[in-house]
Design an enzyme around this catalytic site. Sequence first.
Site, PDB file in Angstrom:
ATOM      1  N   ASP A 115      -7.087   4.372  -4.420  1.00 20.34           N
ATOM      2  CA  ASP A 115      -7.730   4.209  -3.109  1.00 20.34           C
ATOM      3  C   ASP A 115      -8.353   5.583  -2.842  1.00 20.34           C
ATOM      4  O   ASP A 115      -8.608   6.337  -3.788  1.00 20.34           O
ATOM      5  CB  ASP A 115      -6.698   3.816  -2.027  1.00 20.34           C
ATOM      6  CG  ASP A 115      -7.354   3.386  -0.712  1.00 20.34           C
ATOM      7  OD1 ASP A 115      -7.846   2.253  -0.636  1.00 20.34           O
ATOM      8  OD2 ASP A 115      -7.411   4.192   0.238  1.00 20.34           O
ATOM      9  N   LYS A 146       0.866  -1.175   0.000  1.00 20.68           N
ATOM     10  CA  LYS A 146       0.000   0.000   0.000  1.00 20.68           C
ATOM     11  C   LYS A 146       0.901   1.223   0.000  1.00 20.68           C
ATOM     12  O   LYS A 146       2.060   1.146   0.417  1.00 20.68           O
ATOM     13  CB  LYS A 146      -0.893   0.013   1.252  1.00 20.68           C
ATOM     14  CG  LYS A 146      -2.139   0.831   1.106  1.00 20.68           C
ATOM     15  CD  LYS A 146      -3.242   0.095   0.360  1.00 20.68           C
ATOM     16  CE  LYS A 146      -4.423   1.006   0.099  1.00 20.68           C
ATOM     17  NZ  LYS A 146      -5.599   0.267  -0.399  1.00 20.68           N
TER      18      LYS A 146
HETATM   19  P1  NDP Z   1     -12.982   7.762  -2.706  1.00 20.71           P
HETATM   20  O1  NDP Z   1     -11.921   8.775  -2.493  1.00 20.71           O
HETATM   21  O2  NDP Z   1     -13.499   7.536  -4.066  1.00 20.71           O
HETATM   22  O3  NDP Z   1     -14.229   8.076  -1.776  1.00 20.71           O
HETATM   23  C1  NDP Z   1     -14.109   8.122  -0.387  1.00 20.71           C
HETATM   24  C2  NDP Z   1     -15.439   8.508   0.223  1.00 20.71           C
HETATM   25  O4  NDP Z   1     -15.356   8.370   1.622  1.00 20.71           O
HETATM   26  C3  NDP Z   1     -15.814   9.953  -0.038  1.00 20.71           C
HETATM   27  O5  NDP Z   1     -17.204  10.088  -0.028  1.00 20.71           O
HETATM   28  C4  NDP Z   1     -15.167  10.656   1.150  1.00 20.71           C
HETATM   29  O6  NDP Z   1     -15.773  11.899   1.466  1.00 20.71           O
HETATM   30  C5  NDP Z   1     -15.411   9.661   2.248  1.00 20.71           C
HETATM   31  N1  NDP Z   1     -14.335   9.756   3.246  1.00 20.71           N
HETATM   32  C6  NDP Z   1     -13.008   9.645   3.035  1.00 20.71           C
HETATM   33  N2  NDP Z   1     -12.314   9.815   4.170  1.00 20.71           N
HETATM   34  C7  NDP Z   1     -13.230  10.043   5.125  1.00 20.71           C
HETATM   35  C8  NDP Z   1     -13.150  10.288   6.511  1.00 20.71           C
HETATM   36  N3  NDP Z   1     -11.967  10.337   7.151  1.00 20.71           N
HETATM   37  N4  NDP Z   1     -14.321  10.458   7.199  1.00 20.71           N
HETATM   38  C9  NDP Z   1     -15.503  10.419   6.568  1.00 20.71           C
HETATM   39  N5  NDP Z   1     -15.645  10.195   5.250  1.00 20.71           N
HETATM   40  C10 NDP Z   1     -14.535   9.998   4.535  1.00 20.71           C
HETATM   41  O7  NDP Z   1     -12.392   6.412  -2.084  1.00 20.71           O
HETATM   42  P2  NDP Z   1     -12.838   4.910  -2.373  1.00 20.71           P
HETATM   43  O8  NDP Z   1     -14.294   4.841  -2.586  1.00 20.71           O
HETATM   44  O9  NDP Z   1     -11.916   4.356  -3.384  1.00 20.71           O
HETATM   45  O10 NDP Z   1     -12.453   4.205  -0.986  1.00 20.71           O
HETATM   46  C11 NDP Z   1     -13.368   4.112   0.099  1.00 20.71           C
HETATM   47  C12 NDP Z   1     -12.928   2.994   1.032  1.00 20.71           C
HETATM   48  O11 NDP Z   1     -12.897   1.761   0.322  1.00 20.71           O
HETATM   49  C13 NDP Z   1     -11.537   3.136   1.642  1.00 20.71           C
HETATM   50  O12 NDP Z   1     -11.519   2.576   2.936  1.00 20.71           O
HETATM   51  C14 NDP Z   1     -10.662   2.291   0.726  1.00 20.71           C
HETATM   52  O13 NDP Z   1      -9.473   1.865   1.361  1.00 20.71           O
HETATM   53  C15 NDP Z   1     -11.616   1.143   0.450  1.00 20.71           C
HETATM   54  N6  NDP Z   1     -11.328   0.358  -0.745  1.00 20.71           N
HETATM   55  C16 NDP Z   1     -11.274   0.933  -1.978  1.00 20.71           C
HETATM   56  C17 NDP Z   1     -11.041   0.154  -3.099  1.00 20.71           C
HETATM   57  C18 NDP Z   1     -11.088   0.725  -4.470  1.00 20.71           C
HETATM   58  O14 NDP Z   1     -11.039  -0.068  -5.422  1.00 20.71           O
HETATM   59  N7  NDP Z   1     -11.173   2.025  -4.671  1.00 20.71           N
HETATM   60  C19 NDP Z   1     -10.779  -1.290  -2.975  1.00 20.71           C
HETATM   61  C20 NDP Z   1     -10.961  -1.817  -1.641  1.00 20.71           C
HETATM   62  C21 NDP Z   1     -11.192  -0.997  -0.581  1.00 20.71           C
HETATM   63  P3  NDP Z   1     -15.115  13.278   0.933  1.00 20.71           P
HETATM   64  O15 NDP Z   1     -15.382  13.306  -0.523  1.00 20.71           O
HETATM   65  O16 NDP Z   1     -15.811  14.327   1.715  1.00 20.71           O
HETATM   66  O17 NDP Z   1     -13.647  13.166   1.272  1.00 20.71           O
END
Ligand code: NDP
Length: 446
Positions: free
Chosen positions: A167, A127
Amino acid sequence: MSKAFVDKVMETVTARNPGEREFHQAVQEVAESVAVVIEKNPALARLKIFERMVEPERQIIFRVPWTDDKGEIQVNRGFRVQFSSAIGPYKGGLRFHPSVYLGIIKFLGFEQVFKNALTTTPIGGAKGGSDFDPKGKSDAEVMRFCQAFMNELFRHIGPDTDIPAGDIGVGGREIGFLYGQYKKLTNTFTGVLTGKGLEYGGSLVRTEATGYGLVYFVTRMLEARSKSWKGLDVVVSGSGNVAIYAAEKAQQLGARIVAMSDSGGYIADSKGINLDTVKRIKEVERGRIKEYVQAHPSATYAEGCRGIWSVPCTIALPSATENEIDEKSARLLVKNGCLAVGEGANMPSTPEAIEVFLDGGVSFGPAKAANAGGVATSALEMCQNSMRLSWTFDEVDARLKLIMNNIYDQCQKAAETYGAKGNLVVGANIAGFLKVARAMMAQGVV
Ligand code: NDP
């Protein structure tokens, strides 16, 4: 011996990695699950397999200097933690978020090792990321940052060495800029990153894969309770890549999405949320979720993202970030009739919350298993890149479904074999651990 084993491991891990509490949390959970396996297999203990697993093979920390639109120089910190190459080249996403520090990257890298093993594809775990915040930055600033980040990262990665992906904060735009710089620096065109655009080697379904895969996994959890998605109310936290496509697939299967969020707050609508509007706001305009109520006055918006767990639902899909469901939120979900939780985000439930779910009879799909569809499809992208071929949407989607079914079966079987029938947390940890452990035993002390 189980407790003694866990205590000893945790003593070393906390002393060696001070202050990295997310990493400690991730290690503790796996240690508690695999202690029984190690007890039954003395060779695992003698060869110190788990003790070796908790130490990353390599950690890289680097300076990322770049120039903003005002001509001012900014300095961020970059990370890549190459955790395990036991079953394949290092693989795992990059996170750009101000909360990023070594402990977050290590927890994510550690989880990735077991998750990748569960996918049945030959990929190791890693990562990386930076404390850079893409929010509010211009495209030109994001590009200059990505180029600066790759100026160092490129010497540590390669299509057979380490293949990063996206991510939080790293989507198609960032992968494009990172890829462009890698190509320029190395004068090669390879599948060194996944999540690429379709025009330059990306795979169909990669954008949707984590969210769709999550729903395929939860479908199996529901089937075990003789239920389907039809007519169920679903709360999905987040409104990023994972959240949007989990919501999309759940809707396609007949569910109603009654709440979504971003880090500022959450929207709720008992009649169902319109995903086209969410996509426009979040994917096209890079706006805030609160803007949703302007287009849909029947929906409500509340400040603060944690309140989303007070919205009654049958299924909860936490898909934003780590530790977003604490014990109190878990209790509220159970009280309101939640039957199943599928973790889209990595480690979104605290250990106390998981206990509440398991004690409350909630079907619980842990992140390592339930959100593995993203990295599994990345492995399919690597496969297509190596063959210089592109598979159709339906072909990749069918493979994804097969992989998620297989992961579910592995977790069930491992849990049952080791006396924890139905506990998918234990099942995922043991099944992932055993695959990596066997490879490490075969490869000697390296
Ligand atoms: P994105 O950046 O596309 O979206 C993240 C979302 O979560 C946004 O709505 C963001 O809000 C919100 N968010 C982020 N940080 C926080 C926080 N500290 N508190 C509250 N809300 C938060 O990321 P992903 O959708 O790619 O990833 C989301 C999760 O899924 C993560 O845990 C990631 O590790 C996991 N994941 C992702 C994969 C992928 O393929 N993308 C694969 C497997 C797991 P805002 O826009 O306001 O920041």
